[in-house]
Design an enzyme around this catalytic site. Structure first.
Site, PDB file in Angstrom:
ATOM      1  CG  MET A 135      15.140  53.224  33.293  1.00  0.00           C
ATOM      2  SD  MET A 135      15.631  52.437  34.838  1.00  0.00           S
ATOM      3  CE  MET A 135      14.032  52.351  35.668  1.00  0.00           C
ATOM      4  CG  PHE A 144      17.530  51.803  40.868  1.00  0.00           C
ATOM      5  CD1 PHE A 144      18.255  50.751  40.306  1.00  0.00           C
ATOM      6  CD2 PHE A 144      18.117  53.061  40.935  1.00  0.00           C
ATOM      7  CE1 PHE A 144      19.549  50.963  39.834  1.00  0.00           C
ATOM      8  CE2 PHE A 144      19.405  53.283  40.462  1.00  0.00           C
ATOM      9  CZ  PHE A 144      20.126  52.228  39.907  1.00  0.00           C
ATOM     10  CG  MET A 195       9.741  60.868  38.718  1.00  0.00           C
ATOM     11  SD  MET A 195       9.053  59.295  38.152  1.00  0.00           S
ATOM     12  CE  MET A 195       9.934  58.103  39.164  1.00  0.00           C
ATOM     13  N   GLY A 216       4.957  49.004  41.165  1.00  0.00           N
ATOM     14  CA  GLY A 216       5.814  47.945  40.648  1.00  0.00           C
ATOM     15  C   GLY A 216       5.992  46.842  41.657  1.00  0.00           C
ATOM     16  CG  HIS A 262       4.409  52.967  34.567  1.00  0.00           C
ATOM     17  ND1 HIS A 262       4.085  54.276  34.277  1.00  0.00           N
ATOM     18  CD2 HIS A 262       5.701  52.973  34.993  1.00  0.00           C
ATOM     19  CE1 HIS A 262       5.136  55.045  34.533  1.00  0.00           C
ATOM     20  NE2 HIS A 262       6.131  54.276  34.967  1.00  0.00           N
ATOM     21  CG  MET A 289      12.996  57.555  33.728  1.00  0.00           C
ATOM     22  SD  MET A 289      12.811  56.223  34.924  1.00  0.00           S
ATOM     23  CE  MET A 289      11.712  55.159  34.010  1.00  0.00           C
ATOM     24  CB  SER A 300       5.936  49.637  37.297  1.00  0.00           C
ATOM     25  OG  SER A 300       7.191  49.713  36.650  1.00  0.00           O
TER      26      SER A 300
END
Ligand code: DX5
Ligand code: ZN
Length: 219
Positions: free
Chosen positions: A38, A144, A138, A198, A34, A69, A9
């Protein structure tokens, strides 16, 4: 058995050295990029937008997996296709007409993904699973990086795997949030196909080696 697809990520990359981090992913054993978009409305954070995605896709040599998102994602489907997204994932919770949205994504030549928040039950996808290329479960509340993995995710992966099998669908299962070498193997065993990572990758001493580790752990 083949290993999981690994999708680092970019949210956890060093934005001041983005090209360096993209090249690291290009030359690593990672399978996908990825990319988290947001809007500060659907989630309580703003990441980055179109110009940054454009800069990323200019250098990315692997599949670009974009995770939106944002509220009302239909407004931007065409734009994200033009920016070089290969997979476009929208949130179930952000779509009033999910079936229509999925068709719109595919008509732009992209694979269609649906992400589910931790509180959203798998069974909401019973009537659309055959139209979905990727379900992103998720494993943290979105917004975050660096949060801890929610253990109930294993149950959801198993339920989703059963749904996909029962409908004879070809949908891939992606896990997003808190993925580390401590849970990667169990996720793969539960039925996951793609692991997003990430902080575990980018905060490690040797990100390329960490990607390789994740890949090998999941064989
Ligand atoms: C969270 C994002 C994730 C995030 C994962 O809302 O969707 O993709 O970057 O980060 P880690 O692996 O640090 O939990
Ligand atoms: Zn994501």
């Amino acid at each position: 058995m083949s290993s999981s697809l690994i999708a680092p990520s970019i949210l956890a990359a060093d934005f001041a050295n983005l090209q360096r981090d993209i090249e690291m992913v290009n030359t690593s054993q990672a399978d996908w990029f990825h990319i988290d978009i947001m809007d500060g409305v659907f989630v309580p954070n703003i990441s980055f937008g179109m110009p940054v995605l454009k800069a990323i896709t200019k250098h990315a040599k692997k599949t670009v997996d974009v995770h939106l998102m944002i509220v009302d994602p239909d407004r931007y489907i065409k734009t994200f296709a033009e920016l070089g997204s290969d997979i476009l994932t929208v949130h179930y919770e952000a779509c009033t007409h999910l079936h229509r949205t999925l068709q719109a994504i595919k008509s732009e030549g992209m694979k269609a993904g649906v992400a589910l928040n931790p509180h959203t039950n798998i069974n909401v996808l019973e009537d659309t699973i055959q139209d979905i290329d990727l379900v992103c479960i998720m494993s943290v509340n979105p917004g975050f990086g660096g949060q801890s993995f929610i253990e109930n995710t294993y149950n959801k992966v198993k339920q989703l795997k059963a749904l996909i099998t029962s409908k004879g669908a070809a949908t891939k299962i992606e896990i997003d949030g808190g993925v580390t070498s401590a849970n990667a193997k169990a996720l793969k065993d539960a039925g996951a196909d793609v692991l997003v990572a990430g902080s575990f990758v980018f905060r490690s001493e040797n990100p390329s080696k960490t990607i390789e580790e994740l890949k090998h752990i999941t064989v």
